[in-house]
Design an enzyme around this catalytic site. Structure first.
Site, PDB file in Angstrom:
ATOM      1  N   HIS A 119     -15.364 -14.796 -33.231  1.00 20.61           N
ATOM      2  CA  HIS A 119     -14.950 -14.242 -34.520  1.00 20.61           C
ATOM      3  C   HIS A 119     -14.322 -15.317 -35.412  1.00 20.61           C
ATOM      4  O   HIS A 119     -13.462 -16.082 -34.976  1.00 20.61           O
ATOM      5  CB  HIS A 119     -13.956 -13.102 -34.299  1.00 20.61           C
ATOM      6  CG  HIS A 119     -13.538 -12.430 -35.567  1.00 20.61           C
ATOM      7  ND1 HIS A 119     -14.329 -11.511 -36.220  1.00 20.61           N
ATOM      8  CD2 HIS A 119     -12.410 -12.553 -36.315  1.00 20.61           C
ATOM      9  CE1 HIS A 119     -13.704 -11.093 -37.299  1.00 20.61           C
ATOM     10  NE2 HIS A 119     -12.543 -11.703 -37.387  1.00 20.61           N
ATOM     11  N   ASP A 148       0.549 -10.689 -47.902  1.00 21.36           N
ATOM     12  CA  ASP A 148       0.140  -9.297 -48.024  1.00 21.36           C
ATOM     13  C   ASP A 148      -1.379  -9.290 -48.191  1.00 21.36           C
ATOM     14  O   ASP A 148      -1.938 -10.114 -48.919  1.00 21.36           O
ATOM     15  CB  ASP A 148       0.792  -8.634 -49.232  1.00 21.36           C
ATOM     16  CG  ASP A 148       2.164  -8.050 -48.916  1.00 21.36           C
ATOM     17  OD1 ASP A 148       2.777  -8.504 -47.936  1.00 21.36           O
ATOM     18  OD2 ASP A 148       2.604  -7.161 -49.656  1.00 21.36           O
ATOM     19  N   HIS A 169      -1.598  -5.961 -37.451  1.00 21.70           N
ATOM     20  CA  HIS A 169      -2.737  -5.052 -37.557  1.00 21.70           C
ATOM     21  C   HIS A 169      -3.972  -5.691 -36.931  1.00 21.70           C
ATOM     22  O   HIS A 169      -3.994  -6.877 -36.614  1.00 21.70           O
ATOM     23  CB  HIS A 169      -3.002  -4.655 -39.005  1.00 21.70           C
ATOM     24  CG  HIS A 169      -3.285  -5.823 -39.909  1.00 21.70           C
ATOM     25  ND1 HIS A 169      -2.307  -6.676 -40.357  1.00 21.70           N
ATOM     26  CD2 HIS A 169      -4.437  -6.255 -40.464  1.00 21.70           C
ATOM     27  CE1 HIS A 169      -2.836  -7.588 -41.150  1.00 21.70           C
ATOM     28  NE2 HIS A 169      -4.134  -7.365 -41.213  1.00 21.70           N
TER      29      HIS A 169
END
Length: 392
Positions: free
Chosen positions: A261, A304, A336
């Site tokens: 990835h 962010d 996350h």
């Protein structure tokens, strides 16, 4: 911009007499950045671009923001903001900090003439078509086009289809450019860049409009001002330089893949002061025999992350309400990664040879200072999004 263009009629030398057919002089305007020590353009007007006959206040509503406190991830469904309006007065503020403001609008009518005196703007066309009329000429744009509008460029948006043009708008406090690592010292795109000069579209000819007492709305650091000009600003017969609006379609972005990835900077498309913009486009899956084809859990410790889904998310993410036009907002301080069951399902599908192409199509804006919520985001936030991370 990394390369020079010349459009329309210009004299053989800069800053020399350039005469109209009647013998009068064209009015030269130098648009320059960084105190005239960086990119610039020279425009040649029929009338003086300084001829202002009236000045008034332009009230810009909905500019207040709310801190993301308590700190949590957000899911914003922009399609619920599809109430029409124009691309200038109809935009709804989603997020903002000292460097950038992100807005959304589903424009169904022409905008007034407008320019942003604070910084460049990036418009991303999610759907619909439009004619972007500018002092440099015209750009015809459609789905998945990025439009980069330089600081203080007078322009307007005119929807051209029978459906609204949905725009994600990024307002910078400085320039928006291709990443420096894609460019040579002289500004040419390098061989490893995922796009190049051939992929960029700029105005090809002047666009001249007659008119008297024409209003232009200007956004600046103190708010908004309306100028009324004696003559229409679109009176430019020619221009040249390295500073001009242009369009780039994300379908022309060539993704870079690897055996495992690849991190988000692999997909970077533009950068501005305090933020980057990335294009996630369909691409081949990783090819290591033990590859994991979804992102690992990660913490953007100083960023962010806003992810705008151009198309609905597939797999388990689609089941969590991440549909077309949704924005996931993962703030710095929130770890996350894969949603509930996404990791196992993706590995099972990869091992079974069922996945060949990753279908994600999204625009990501990462900021390096915390974002606050705008009134648009607060109006259409899904309050249940935090629960989708349970047992992930």
């Amino acid at each position: 911009m990394p390369y020079y263009r010349s459009v329309g009629r210009v004299p053989h030398k800069r800053h020399v007499q350039f005469r109209k057919p009647d013998g009068g002089l064209y009015r030269e305007e130098l648009m320059g950045t960084e105190g005239f020590s960086s990119d610039s353009a020279l425009l040649y007007h029929t009338h003086a671009p300084t001829d202002v006959v009236d000045v008034g206040t332009w009230d810009i509503p909905g500019q207040e923001t709310t801190p993301n406190h308590p700190l949590k991830p957000r899911l914003v469904r922009t399609r619920k903001l599809d109430e029409g309006g124009d691309a200038v007065n109809g935009r709804r503020l989603l997020a903002a900090n000292q460097d950038v403001r992100v807005s959304y609008v589903a424009a169904d009518r022409p905008s007034p003439l407008y320019r942003n005196a604070m910084g460049d703007e990036m418009y991303f066309v999610q759907s619909g078509t439009a004619r972007v009329e500018t002092v440099f000429g015209v750009l015809d744009v459609g789905p998945r086009d990025f439009v980069i509008m330089p600081t203080s460029t007078t322009h307007r948006w005119v929807p051209t289809g029978d459906k609204p043009v949905r725009l994600l708008i990024t307002e910078s406090t400085g320039g928006i450019h291709p990443p420096k690592r894609y460019l040579s010292a002289r500004g040419q795109f390098l061989e490893h860049s995922p796009y190049c000069e051939r992929d960029l579209r700029a105005p090809a000819e002047p666009y001249v409009v007659e008119g008297d007492n024409v209003d232009v709305y200007v956004r600046h650091r103190a708010g908004g001002t309306r100028y009324t000009y004696a003559h229409h600003p679109f009176d430019v017969v020619g221009w040249d330089g390295h500073l001009y609006p242009y369009a780039f379609n994300m379908d022309d972005y060539e993704p870079i893949i690897g055996r495992i990835h690849q991190p988000p900077p692999t997909f970077q498309t533009f950068e501005g002061p305090g933020f980057v913009i990335c294009s996630f486009v369909p691409h081949k899956v990783e090819y290591h025999p033990d590859a994991v084809i979804v992102p690992y859990n990660h913490a953007n410790v100083d960023s962010d992350e806003l992810m705008y889904y151009v198309e609905a998310a597939g797999g388990s993410r689609g089941g969590h309400g991440i549909d077309e036009g949704a924005i996931t907002w993962h703030p710095a301080g929130f770890i996350h990664g894969p949603h509930t069951n996404e990791l196992e399902r993706s590995v099972e599908a990869y091992n079974a040879g069922k996945v060949d192409i990753k279908r994600l199509t999204a625009v990501m804006i990462d900021t390096f200072r915390p974002l606050e919520l705008g009134e648009g985001a607060l109006a259409v936030e899904n309050p249940d999004y935090l629960a989708t991370w349970r047992n992930a």
